[in-house]
Design an enzyme around this catalytic site. Structure first.
Site, mmCIF file in Angstrom:
data_model
loop_
_atom_site.group_PDB
_atom_site.id
_atom_site.type_symbol
_atom_site.label_atom_id
_atom_site.label_comp_id
_atom_site.label_asym_id
_atom_site.label_seq_id
_atom_site.Cartn_x
_atom_site.Cartn_y
_atom_site.Cartn_z
ATOM 1 N N HIS A 48 0.836 -1.205 0.000
ATOM 2 C CA HIS A 48 0.000 0.000 0.000
ATOM 3 C C HIS A 48 0.871 1.256 0.000
ATOM 4 O O HIS A 48 0.685 2.165 -0.820
ATOM 5 C CB HIS A 48 -0.905 -0.036 1.239
ATOM 6 C CG HIS A 48 -1.749 1.191 1.427
ATOM 7 N ND1 HIS A 48 -3.116 1.185 1.242
ATOM 8 C CD2 HIS A 48 -1.427 2.464 1.807
ATOM 9 C CE1 HIS A 48 -3.594 2.398 1.483
ATOM 10 N NE2 HIS A 48 -2.583 3.194 1.832
ATOM 11 N N GLU A 49 1.836 1.288 0.924
ATOM 12 C CA GLU A 49 2.700 2.464 1.012
ATOM 13 C C GLU A 49 3.638 2.561 -0.188
ATOM 14 O O GLU A 49 3.951 3.663 -0.657
ATOM 15 C CB GLU A 49 3.504 2.435 2.314
ATOM 16 C CG GLU A 49 2.650 2.402 3.575
ATOM 17 C CD GLU A 49 1.640 3.543 3.638
ATOM 18 O OE1 GLU A 49 1.896 4.606 3.038
ATOM 19 O OE2 GLU A 49 0.591 3.361 4.270
ATOM 20 N N HIS A 52 1.861 4.356 -2.975
ATOM 21 C CA HIS A 52 1.942 5.815 -2.842
ATOM 22 C C HIS A 52 3.301 6.319 -3.340
ATOM 23 O O HIS A 52 3.378 7.271 -4.130
ATOM 24 C CB HIS A 52 1.784 6.220 -1.371
ATOM 25 C CG HIS A 52 0.402 6.091 -0.823
ATOM 26 N ND1 HIS A 52 -0.701 6.646 -1.439
ATOM 27 C CD2 HIS A 52 -0.059 5.493 0.303
ATOM 28 C CE1 HIS A 52 -1.777 6.384 -0.712
ATOM 29 N NE2 HIS A 52 -1.413 5.688 0.347
#
Length: 247
Positions: A48-49, A52
């Site tokens: 998820h990170e 980003h």
């Protein structure tokens, strides 16, 4: 941009859980499902990170590489306790999976407002893609997949969908708000900045304490889960095996 050995260890633990979940032994199968869910969730937090950071890198913020965000190392995603441990504890407790860590993006380096929105959306969309891949894999191979493995993967897929639905909400402090923030007026953005610290807490109180709100949230999550091909029955069985101490 070398992949972190710690991330590979988390991925390896998830795979080991998958192997254990295929065994006929009840204790081994339960341990395997627990490993699938915990290892898989920790792995997805890193992805998820990374979503980003990778999107920010492609859109002008080259600083994320020096910060180690592209290595998938969970230690670089702010405080490991807040980023990894606390969300895992919420998953173990059977609650709504918390958003994980955060990557600090230099928004001034991003090319335009569209890029800012894409960076915010990249994280929850990563969860949605993971949920989709897991759900479709189970649906495609269900007839030949051991029950322990299919239920564990289904519950992990459902957690990914919950994470997507939660993070996509336009609440200050969540990714959904980050996607619309660049397009808001100055006063609206100022209010959002001031409420960033407490708005997610209010949301969680509403989800847990106000039954209609919590019901609507999970109905939406189950709808999205069905749309990506998930089986709610298998997900529920996976949750029951994962929370073996309650059943």
């Amino acid at each position: 941009m070398r992949v972190s050995p710690l991330f590979l260890a988390l991925l390896g633990a998830t795979v080991a859980g998958g192997v254990l979940a295929t065994l006929d032994n009840s204790a081994a199968r339960t341990a395997g499902i627990v490993l699938i869910v915990i290892g898989g969730w920790a792995t997805s937090l890193c992805l998820h990170e990374f979503g980003h950071a990778a999107t920010a890198y492609r859109n002008g913020d080259l600083s994320v590489r020096a910060k180690g965000y592209l290595t998938l190392d969970p230690r670089h995603y702010t405080d490991p306790v807040v980023s990894i441990v606390l969300p895992l504890l919420f998953v173990i407790a059977g609650g709504i999976p918390l958003p994980g860590g955060a990557v600090w993006i230099n928004h001034h380096a991003l090319r335009n407002r569209r890029a800012e929105s894409l960076v915010s959306l990249a994280g929850p969309l990563t969860n949605l893609v993971i949920g989709l891949v897991l759900a479709v894999s189970v649906a495609t191979l269900a007839s030949s997949m051991p029950m322990g493995l299919s239920t564990g993967l289904s519950y992990l897929a459902f957690l990914q969908v919950i994470a997507f639905v939660l993070n996509i909400l336009p609440v200050p402090g969540l990714d959904g708000y980050g996607a619309i923030e660049p397009w808001l007026s100055g006063p609206a953005r100022e209010f959002g900045e001031k409420s960033r610290a407490w708005a997610p807490l209010v949301l969680f109180v509403l989800l847990f304490a106000v039954q209609p709100v919590g019901r609507a949230f999970f109905e939406l999550a189950y709808l999205v889960f069905a749309l990506v091909g998930g089986d709610p029955g298998l997900a529920y069985m996976g949750q029951a095996w994962f929370r073996f101490w309650e059943f």
